[in-house]
Enzyme design. Structure first.
Site, short mmCIF file in Angstrom:
data_model
loop_
_atom_site.label_atom_id
_atom_site.label_comp_id
_atom_site.label_asym_id
_atom_site.label_seq_id
_atom_site.Cartn_x
_atom_site.Cartn_y
_atom_site.Cartn_z
N ASP A 1 -1.13 -1.46 -4.19
CA ASP A 1 -2.46 -1.49 -3.83
C ASP A 1 -3.11 -0.05 -3.50
O ASP A 1 -2.41 0.83 -2.75
CB ASP A 1 -2.63 -2.42 -2.36
N HIS A 2 -4.19 0.22 -3.94
CA HIS A 2 -4.84 1.64 -3.77
C HIS A 2 -3.88 2.84 -3.74
O HIS A 2 -3.88 3.73 -2.96
CB HIS A 2 -5.48 1.57 -2.35
N GLU B 1 -10.53 2.19 -9.03
CA GLU B 1 -11.67 2.38 -7.83
C GLU B 1 -12.48 3.28 -8.71
O GLU B 1 -12.13 4.60 -8.65
CB GLU B 1 -11.42 2.61 -6.81
N SER C 1 0.73 -1.27 0.01
CA SER C 1 -0.03 0.02 0.14
C SER C 1 0.67 1.31 -0.01
O SER C 1 2.11 1.30 0.21
CB SER C 1 -0.88 0.09 1.24
#
Length: 155
Positions: free
Chosen positions: A79-80, A131, A46
């Protein structure tokens, strides 16, 4: 086996565990667990983990090396990521999968930024997750009874 791409991992496995790690010891444990289970896995970094390490290269390089030496297919995944420069760094380092999260932006800008990131990533052979819409944080999507709006998902 070893380091693989997300498309291959998902094609060859019905379900895949994806696990975030901060310290190298946890990444090692994730790979060992996947090897003992005889299945592939995703090692996820992350933005917070990247900040913890003072940059992407230390943790991503270690994860990529662990994946290369694994006896089962392992994907390394950013991630993200909300920072496009970080996404570009991941692509340059050879991270085969990224999740770009621009959900905090207005929808049209989210789509524009995601499209640009996907174009750069795909040109390098990198898998992209994004997203679109709002998943939310604590509360939000994690509140019992909250469901995806079908019309939003279709759009």
């Amino acid at each position: 086996m070893a380091l693989t791409d997300m498309a291959s991992l998902l094609r060859d496995h019905r379900a895949v565990g994806a696990f975030n790690f901060v310290q190298l010891e946890l990444a090692e444990a994730i790979v060992l667990g996947a090897e003992e289970a005889g299945t592939g896995a995703v090692l996820q970094l992350s933005q917070n983990a990247v900040r913890f390490h003072g940059g992407l290269a230390p943790a991503a390089s270690a994860a990529l090396r662990l994946a290369e030496e694994a006896s089962v297919p392992i994907v390394v995944h950013l991630d993200h990521a909300t920072d496009e420069a970080l996404v570009d760094d991941a692509i340059a380092l050879g991270v085969p999968s990224i999740m770009f999260d621009a959900a905090h932006l207005p929808e049209s800008e989210n789509l524009e930024r995601t499209r640009a990131v996907a174009h750069r990533a795909h040109a390098a052979g990198v898998w992209v997750e994004a997203e679109l819409g709002e998943i939310g944080g604590k509360g939000g999507a994690h509140t019992p009874g909250v469901r995806t709006d079908v019309a939003d998902a279709v759009a």
